[in-house]
Write a protein that holds these residues in place. Structure first.
Motif, PDB file in Angstrom:
ATOM      1  N   TYR A  58       0.832  -1.258  -0.075  1.00 27.59           N
ATOM      2  CA  TYR A  58      -0.173  -0.031  -0.092  1.00 27.59           C
ATOM      3  C   TYR A  58       0.853   1.301  -0.126  1.00 27.59           C
ATOM      4  N   GLN A  59       0.271   2.296  -0.649  1.00 27.09           N
ATOM      5  CA  GLN A  59       1.031   3.770  -0.627  1.00 27.09           C
ATOM      6  C   GLN A  59       0.497   4.454   0.941  1.00 27.09           C
TER       7      GLN A  59
ATOM      8  N   SER B 156      -7.830   6.760   1.066  1.00 23.90           N
ATOM      9  CA  SER B 156      -8.228   6.269   2.250  1.00 23.90           C
ATOM     10  C   SER B 156      -7.425   6.911   3.593  1.00 23.90           C
ATOM     11  N   LEU B 157      -8.568   7.071   4.671  1.00 23.74           N
ATOM     12  CA  LEU B 157      -7.874   7.671   5.984  1.00 23.74           C
ATOM     13  C   LEU B 157      -7.968   6.722   7.037  1.00 23.74           C
ATOM     14  N   VAL B 158      -6.842   6.722   7.703  1.00 22.08           N
ATOM     15  CA  VAL B 158      -6.934   5.954   8.745  1.00 22.08           C
ATOM     16  C   VAL B 158      -6.486   6.801   9.981  1.00 22.08           C
TER      17      VAL B 158
ATOM     18  N   ARG C  86     -11.758   7.575  -0.120  1.00 23.06           N
ATOM     19  CA  ARG C  86     -12.343   6.080  -0.558  1.00 23.06           C
ATOM     20  C   ARG C  86     -13.062   5.330   0.462  1.00 23.06           C
ATOM     21  N   ARG C  87     -12.077   5.483   1.637  1.00 19.76           N
ATOM     22  CA  ARG C  87     -12.683   4.719   2.823  1.00 19.76           C
ATOM     23  C   ARG C  87     -12.200   5.301   4.245  1.00 19.76           C
ATOM     24  N   VAL C  88     -12.844   5.170   5.401  1.00 22.11           N
ATOM     25  CA  VAL C  88     -12.393   5.616   6.600  1.00 22.11           C
ATOM     26  C   VAL C  88     -12.311   4.428   7.351  1.00 22.11           C
TER      27      VAL C  88
ATOM     28  N   ILE D 198      -9.109  -4.553   5.458  1.00 21.11           N
ATOM     29  CA  ILE D 198     -10.243  -3.601   5.015  1.00 21.11           C
ATOM     30  C   ILE D 198      -9.735  -2.980   3.571  1.00 21.11           C
ATOM     31  N   LEU D 199      -8.595  -2.371   3.906  1.00 21.77           N
ATOM     32  CA  LEU D 199      -8.229  -1.637   2.725  1.00 21.77           C
ATOM     33  C   LEU D 199      -8.124  -2.396   1.260  1.00 21.77           C
TER      34      LEU D 199
END
Length: 202
Positions: free
Chosen positions: A25-26, A75-77, A98-100, A197-198
């Motif tokens: 992942y980036q 995507s935010l973590v 994209r996703r939280v 999840i990602l």
């Protein structure tokens, strides 16, 4: 992009980014320094002002990553307070997110956290708890959302109780793990959960 908790900086989530990069992942830091206000926070209104300032700065970082990736959603973590930012940013700019994924985030009344009394002493707040206006904090996390949101929480968190660490509604899932609050970004089961999840297609 990783968003650290209160008082944390990019180093606090370095292990999470390291493993995400190893898995292909980036993983990007937020590059905004410590998640800490310059002045004392003695009332919730001060926290709201700080959140608003940070969200504007996060917006600029998201815009940069979005544009540099050829307009691919980010995507935010977010860990703890970082999850509050991630959730708010997804509602502000759903086409760019994209996703939280949040880790041990106090979505409910923050007075339900073990950190509340510590932060009151730290900032020398004399405002009684019953006079603190938490409506804006709670409303920031309420309402429908377009962005898929994964809420990772721990029954043994020790700081944020499960009762305020979960969200309900469409496009939301609550995933329990066994982790201390301070261990979320290093816990192997949390890292594996974030990666899985990602990996999901949107």
């Amino acid at each position: 992009m990783t968003l650290p908790g209160y008082g944390g900086g990019d180093g606090s989530m370095a292990a999470l980014r390291y493993w995400l990069k190893r898995w292909g992942y980036q993983a990007e830091p937020w590059l905004l320094g410590r998640n800490l206000p310059a002045d004392r926070i003695s009332q919730m209104e001060h926290m709201h002002e700080f959140q608003s300032l940070m969200l504007d700065r996060i917006q600029q970082r998201v815009d940069t990553l979005y544009e540099n990736s050829g307009n691919r959603p980010v995507s935010l973590v977010g860990w703890s307070l970082g999850g509050i930012y991630a959730n708010a940013m997804a509602q502000r700019e759903p086409e760019k997110i994209r996703r939280v994924i949040s880790l041990g985030t106090p979505y409910g009344d923050p007075r339900g956290t073990a950190a509340w009394a510590f932060l009151k002493r730290l900032h020398r707040s004399t405002t009684p708890d019953h006079e603190q206006n938490t409506d804006q904090w709670i409303s920031l996390n309420a309402g429908p959302r377009e962005v898929p949101t994964s809420v990772i929480y721990s029954p043994v968190d020790g700081i944020v109780s499960p009762s305020i660490a979960r969200l309900e509604g469409e496009n939301i899932e609550n995933i329990p793990v066994k982790s201390s609050h301070l261990g979320f970004a290093w816990n192997p089961s949390v890292l594996a959960t974030v990666a899985s999840i990602l990996a999901r297609p949107n």
